[in-house]
Structure formats: C-alpha cells, structure tokens
Scaffold this active site. Sequence first.
Site, PDB file in Angstrom:
ATOM      1  N   HIS A   6      38.667  68.546  46.912  1.00  0.00           N
ATOM      2  CA  HIS A   6      39.351  67.272  46.672  1.00  0.00           C
ATOM      3  C   HIS A   6      39.421  66.944  45.177  1.00  0.00           C
ATOM      4  CE1 HIS A   6      39.088  62.656  46.837  1.00  0.00           C
ATOM      5  NE2 HIS A   6      40.304  62.965  47.222  1.00  0.00           N
ATOM      6  N   ARG A   7      40.623  66.946  44.639  1.00  0.00           N
ATOM      7  CA  ARG A   7      40.852  66.780  43.191  1.00  0.00           C
ATOM      8  C   ARG A   7      40.121  67.882  42.419  1.00  0.00           C
ATOM      9  NH1 ARG A   7      39.685  60.184  42.899  1.00  0.00           N
ATOM     10  NH2 ARG A   7      40.520  59.730  44.972  1.00  0.00           N
ATOM     11  N   GLU A  33      43.026  70.403  46.151  1.00  0.00           N
ATOM     12  CA  GLU A  33      43.892  69.242  46.395  1.00  0.00           C
ATOM     13  C   GLU A  33      44.076  68.550  45.059  1.00  0.00           C
ATOM     14  OE1 GLU A  33      44.726  64.923  47.527  1.00  0.00           O
ATOM     15  OE2 GLU A  33      43.139  65.717  46.260  1.00  0.00           O
ATOM     16  N   ASP A  35      46.646  65.305  42.813  1.00  0.00           N
ATOM     17  CA  ASP A  35      47.566  64.170  42.928  1.00  0.00           C
ATOM     18  C   ASP A  35      48.554  64.219  41.768  1.00  0.00           C
ATOM     19  OD1 ASP A  35      45.841  62.648  45.020  1.00  0.00           O
ATOM     20  OD2 ASP A  35      44.470  63.114  43.370  1.00  0.00           O
ATOM     21  N   HIS A  48      45.209  61.055  39.552  1.00  0.00           N
ATOM     22  CA  HIS A  48      45.160  60.298  40.801  1.00  0.00           C
ATOM     23  C   HIS A  48      45.737  58.895  40.665  1.00  0.00           C
ATOM     24  CE1 HIS A  48      43.322  57.658  43.856  1.00  0.00           C
ATOM     25  NE2 HIS A  48      43.443  58.709  44.648  1.00  0.00           N
ATOM     26  N   GLU A 107      49.444  66.152  46.447  1.00  0.00           N
ATOM     27  CA  GLU A 107      49.700  64.818  47.021  1.00  0.00           C
ATOM     28  C   GLU A 107      50.634  64.024  46.120  1.00  0.00           C
ATOM     29  OE1 GLU A 107      46.378  62.269  48.096  1.00  0.00           O
ATOM     30  OE2 GLU A 107      47.786  60.602  48.448  1.00  0.00           O
ATOM     31  N   LYS A 109      51.837  60.710  44.946  1.00  0.00           N
ATOM     32  CA  LYS A 109      51.318  59.339  44.909  1.00  0.00           C
ATOM     33  C   LYS A 109      52.444  58.343  44.663  1.00  0.00           C
ATOM     34  CE  LYS A 109      46.835  59.482  45.414  1.00  0.00           C
ATOM     35  NZ  LYS A 109      46.342  59.039  46.735  1.00  0.00           N
ATOM     36  N   ASP A 229      34.719  66.701  48.298  1.00  0.00           N
ATOM     37  CA  ASP A 229      34.309  66.747  46.880  1.00  0.00           C
ATOM     38  C   ASP A 229      33.271  67.844  46.658  1.00  0.00           C
ATOM     39  OD1 ASP A 229      35.841  64.467  46.679  1.00  0.00           O
ATOM     40  OD2 ASP A 229      34.162  63.095  46.390  1.00  0.00           O
TER      41      ASP A 229
HETATM   42  O1  G3P Z   1      43.621  64.431  51.035  1.00  0.00           O
HETATM   43  C1  G3P Z   1      43.709  63.048  51.188  1.00  0.00           C
HETATM   44  C2  G3P Z   1      43.072  62.282  50.072  1.00  0.00           C
HETATM   45  O2  G3P Z   1      43.218  62.958  48.853  1.00  0.00           O
HETATM   46  C3  G3P Z   1      43.667  60.910  50.005  1.00  0.00           C
HETATM   47  O3  G3P Z   1      42.910  60.055  49.214  1.00  0.00           O
HETATM   48  O4  G3P Z   1      42.769  58.576  47.285  1.00  0.00           O
HETATM   49  O5  G3P Z   1      41.651  60.752  47.218  1.00  0.00           O
HETATM   50  O6  G3P Z   1      44.104  60.634  47.066  1.00  0.00           O
HETATM   51  P1  G3P Z   1      42.861  60.023  47.631  1.00  0.00           P
HETATM   52 CA    CA Z   2      44.637  62.902  46.940  1.00  0.00          CA
END
Ligand code: G3P
Ligand code: CA
Length: 238
Positions: A6-7, A33, A35, A48, A107, A109, A229
């Site tokens: 995640h990120r 992942e 954003d 993000h 993702e 945004k 994470d």
């Molecule tokens: O994979 C979904 C998740 O990334 C959504 O939440 O706020 O971390 O972008 P966020």
């Molecule tokens: Ca995300």
Amino acid sequence: MYIIAHRGSSSAAPENTIAAFDLAVQQGADYIELDVQLTMDQHVVVIHDDTVDRTTNGSGFVKSYTLDQLKKLDAGSWFDPQYTNERMPTLQEVLERYSQRIGILIEIKHPKRQIGIEQAVINIINQFAYSRHIMVQSFDESALQRIKAYAPSLRTALIIKPTPFKLAKRKLTAYRSFADCLNMKKTMINRRWIDRIHSFGMDVFTWTVKDQKTADWIKKYPVDGVVTDHPAFFLKEK
Ligand code: G3P
Ligand code: CA
C-alpha cells in the site's frame, strides 16, 4: 493471494516514493499500490493527498504546482531524515522502473476535481506492454467506466466502503460491466460476500491491513489480493 504493498512498503519508507516501491520489490510483494494526481501542467504525479503538506516540505494543492516545482520538494524527510533526497515520482517514471518487475495498482484520486485524469493515465499506460499486472482502481464508478471505455483490456478495481446495501444482483451486474475486481474495506470481508462476488466473475481484494492480528485473520479468507502497509506480515509464509 496477491500481496499489494500500500503506497509501497509504506510502514518502513515514505509512502508513494521510489524508496517505498523498491522496498516492496525487495520484500517480494506482488504489486505496489499508488495514488495519482494531476499537476498544474497536466503531468500525472504519484501522491496520495490533493495537497503536498503532509508528505513533502511544501504547502498547497498539487494542482497549483508545475511538475518542475514539485520535483524540487523533499518527499522523504517528513518520514525520516534519511529519506531527504526522495522526490515525488511521476507515473511515467514508476512504470518505466517497475512495469517489468512487479504488478502496479494505480488509484485515481478525486477524478471529479481532475478533469481528464483518466485519459492522461491511459496515455501513459499505453506506452507499456501491459498485461493483467497493471491495474487501475478508484472509488469513483464513473472514472472506472471511462477507463474501461478507453482501454477495455486494462483490468480495473472498484474500491468500496461499507454500505447498507447487500451486494444485490443489480449492483453486482452493474459493477462487473466496468470492474474486474471489488477492493473491499477489510471490515466488509465475510465468506458469503466473497463467494457472491466470485460468482459474478470478479476478484476480491481487501484494504488496508496494518497489523499482524488482522493479517492472520484475513489469511483465513479466499481473497485474491490484500492491500497492506506491511508486506512482511504475509510474505513470511510464501
Ligand atoms: O487500495 C485502497 C486504498 O488505497 C484506499 O485508501 O486512502 O489509502 O488511498 P487510500
Ligand atoms: Ca490508495
């Protein structure tokens, strides 16, 4: 089950930077992942928030900066001084560096506030030979519908939060017309819903695992991917 950092590996390095993505590759994650947002001069950058305040030494909206201005910001020392030299990557740079090494879950945004971001993302992705390991996700159904219209073979995921609806047939039929996967908040995970989504031909991902206890709980379910994470919580058992 795909392990999706995640990120990037964001518990150990500053989110959405090359340091966090390199670490995810080293740890053996299946996907990173990230954003994306548009700059003032219509470049697609990896960050993000819609402002730079939390994750850089600057302030203000991403869209009020040109790419050259954003590249001058320090995107790492907010996390730890050892990351002072991290810079905000562009989507183009990330795909060049990683598209042959790890899956990439992009993702989009705030698409309603970033007119044209779907086409801008597709224009970049189209420069790469993409397979099932480049995906685009969003909370926004219309954005994913546009993505599917522009690039029917690109895999997509709809991110969903808990809602009172019961994954009715009408909803799932609509979702599968533009989404290959539902990425559900972890609190929505139960066996019946996973089976039901699978029966409509979609994969199930879940977000975002931040502790070992939740990781151990999620491992009991037949989800197709987990956004975390901490890739190491899962990779020990690979
Ligand atoms: O994979 C979904 C998740 O990334 C959504 O939440 O706020 O971390 O972008 P966020
Ligand atoms: Ca995300």
